[in-house]
Write an enzyme that holds these catalytic residues in place. Sequence first.
Site, PDB file in Angstrom:
ATOM      1  N   ASP A 197       0.861  -1.181   0.000  1.00  0.00           N
ATOM      2  CA  ASP A 197       0.000   0.000   0.000  1.00  0.00           C
ATOM      3  C   ASP A 197       0.907   1.245   0.000  1.00  0.00           C
ATOM      4  O   ASP A 197       1.807   1.337  -0.820  1.00  0.00           O
ATOM      5  CB  ASP A 197      -0.953  -0.042   1.198  1.00  0.00           C
ATOM      6  CG  ASP A 197      -2.073   0.989   1.106  1.00  0.00           C
ATOM      7  OD1 ASP A 197      -3.095   0.708   0.453  1.00  0.00           O
ATOM      8  OD2 ASP A 197      -1.925   2.087   1.674  1.00  0.00           O
TER       9      ASP A 197
ATOM     10  N   TYR B 219      -3.116  11.090   0.811  1.00  0.00           N
ATOM     11  CA  TYR B 219      -3.682  10.942  -0.528  1.00  0.00           C
ATOM     12  C   TYR B 219      -3.668  12.279  -1.265  1.00  0.00           C
ATOM     13  O   TYR B 219      -3.351  12.346  -2.461  1.00  0.00           O
ATOM     14  CB  TYR B 219      -5.110  10.400  -0.438  1.00  0.00           C
ATOM     15  CG  TYR B 219      -5.173   8.949  -0.057  1.00  0.00           C
ATOM     16  CD1 TYR B 219      -5.291   7.963  -1.025  1.00  0.00           C
ATOM     17  CD2 TYR B 219      -5.112   8.547   1.279  1.00  0.00           C
ATOM     18  CE1 TYR B 219      -5.329   6.621  -0.682  1.00  0.00           C
ATOM     19  CE2 TYR B 219      -5.156   7.216   1.633  1.00  0.00           C
ATOM     20  CZ  TYR B 219      -5.269   6.249   0.644  1.00  0.00           C
ATOM     21  OH  TYR B 219      -5.296   4.917   0.988  1.00  0.00           O
TER      22      TYR B 219
ATOM     23  N   HIS C  48      -5.056  -7.649   0.389  1.00  0.00           N
ATOM     24  CA  HIS C  48      -4.305  -6.408   0.552  1.00  0.00           C
ATOM     25  C   HIS C  48      -3.522  -6.338   1.862  1.00  0.00           C
ATOM     26  O   HIS C  48      -2.473  -5.706   1.925  1.00  0.00           O
ATOM     27  CB  HIS C  48      -5.285  -5.240   0.465  1.00  0.00           C
ATOM     28  CG  HIS C  48      -4.637  -3.903   0.365  1.00  0.00           C
ATOM     29  ND1 HIS C  48      -3.871  -3.530  -0.718  1.00  0.00           N
ATOM     30  CD2 HIS C  48      -4.631  -2.842   1.212  1.00  0.00           C
ATOM     31  CE1 HIS C  48      -3.437  -2.298  -0.543  1.00  0.00           C
ATOM     32  NE2 HIS C  48      -3.866  -1.851   0.622  1.00  0.00           N
TER      33      HIS C  48
END
Length: 669
Positions: free
Chosen positions: A262, A409, A466
Amino acid sequence: MSDKKKSAGKKDSTKKEKERKNASLKTVKSSFNWFKIITIFSAAVTVVLSAHLYNTVTTSKEVPKLNVDEWWGPLPMNPKQDLSIRPYRIEFSDVIVNDLRERLMHRRPFTPPLEDVGFKYGFNTNFLARVLDYWQNSYDFASREKFLNQFNHFVTNIQGLDIHFMHVKPKHTDDSQHTVVPLLLLHGWPGSVREFYELVPRLTAPRAGSRVVFEVIAPSLPGYGFSQGAVRPGLGPLEVAVVLRNLMQRLGHSQYYVQGGDWGHFIGSNLATLFPGEVLGFHTNMPIVASHPLVPVVTIFGMFFPSLVVEPELHSRMYPWGQKLAFTVEETGYLHEQATKPDTVGVALTDSPAGLAAYILEKFSTWTNPAFKKAGDGELLNKFALTHLLDNVMIYWATNSITTSMRLYAEHFSKRYMEHKMDQVHTTVPTWGIKFKHELGFQPDCILKLKYKNYLHSTIVEDGGHFAAFELPDVMADDIFKAVNTFIEFHEQKKKEAAEKPIDPEPHKKATTVYDFTVKDINGNDVKLDKYRGHVLIIVNVASQCGLTSTNYQELNALYDKYAKSRGLRILAFPCNQFLGQEPGTAKDILTFTKERGVKFDLFEKVDVNGDTAHPLWKFLKQTQSGTFGDFIKWNFSKFIVDKNGVPVERLAPNVNPSELEPLLAKYW
């Protein structure tokens, strides 16, 4: 009309018809010849342009120059910064616990889910009620606090931010068969260091068949959990990589291995790209190259010729492309919101533990296996214990860090970050990927090798998603051991090849351009000068204690500011101590000096420029452009201009100020 006249008229008509047909045939042939010429020319132009385009998009972009001391904490800076490493204890205080239970007790009734939707509309509120009841009444805060403190935790201030990290060393370090090596473990969102609790004991225990055992450093990313977030914009994945590199330096690790998934993948990749002399190997459990311009080209090509792009047994992980694209769109709604308005989402999640739990745990369902969304409980407990999942949520709640975590982000998708085009900057550090079946994205090795020039191996796993370290710690640990042992073999082979390669004592005599040379930067990393192809260069020997220093550094900076972006100018500065000892300091001293003067151009290791010990590059420069009174360098700040073909074309004496170079540089743009 007589028969003779009729016959003559017919002959004339036939003759004219033949002439007309011959003329038409000539026209057709002529047209065909022109068509062939145009077609061949067009094909040739297409081939040339395609080759140029391919060369352009596959040529490495420049490694960005970052300020490794950029300050992210409150201003004004404390001149006496605390650089100590302080023990840290995770605590769920009575105030935090009582407030949490009060909020959970008085939560509003949830809107019931639609019939038979499972997790398809998001977190199923029927199951959420069970989760929150458990959190309020059965989650043992005291025992979980003790569990989380089983490893050693520390905090140290890096660039103005208190950075938290777990530091776990092997218990048995007297085993001569295993070398202890540092491993930087990097988590992502919405995870935390909690993901590594089952993995760490497996990494710090010696195992048969491995040459190494790990000393694990697992930081909370800035703005996540127990690490402070920035107080101003700009702390993106590149800047976080610098912070974590400085953390490893603080701990005394000048070389180390990196593992991440990630955000840990992007940050780890940046670490390997920015500091190839420090990162010995990069292991990723989310191997992707997100924004390289050839990715969509290769992906679409694979739709028609799949066997040329991806192995048949992995075809279903990449195609049908329409289905994969639809899944990506469905699962990235959170990303668009967090990349644009993270603070708005943060208000709701900061105020509501129910909202925070639903928002985070929904990802642990769908991102572990997309099929789980069909179930009313998201099959969360199929792979994880509810207590363990709530440990992770509790870290976000207790530290009030959900907003600062989501800001990463926004920084990643900012213009500042995207302009660096990091997926087009080649990474030479040996890289190893492990591809779990249900990871959010899949790319074949041919795409990964566009960036990772020493991509050694992909491990294919027919399970997992994930949150691999959390879900399948045994698989992850096994793969990390295999990867690092392979990295060691890779470096040993490179050293062997270098030792066996005959050394040319006079490489400058065979060189034709500066691109034939490799030099070391101020941090000791090898730099091949062919990275500067297509750029006009100024190569200059510098010193910190010379009477010419102030003017030259100031004016070289001005030239760089004016022409680096607009004309592609690059300045290569080589410290030299051969002129009255005016550059006596270490590399660290030189770096400190140049930072104080705002130097932005490229700085290299201290070298000799005269005599038998002169660096081969400088022997070549002097050989190509002799001085007025011989080829030796007379003093500090002698300057060479190199054209876009790598050929030295001008030589300027130390007393020529950099500002006077502008008319000369203009000849070579």
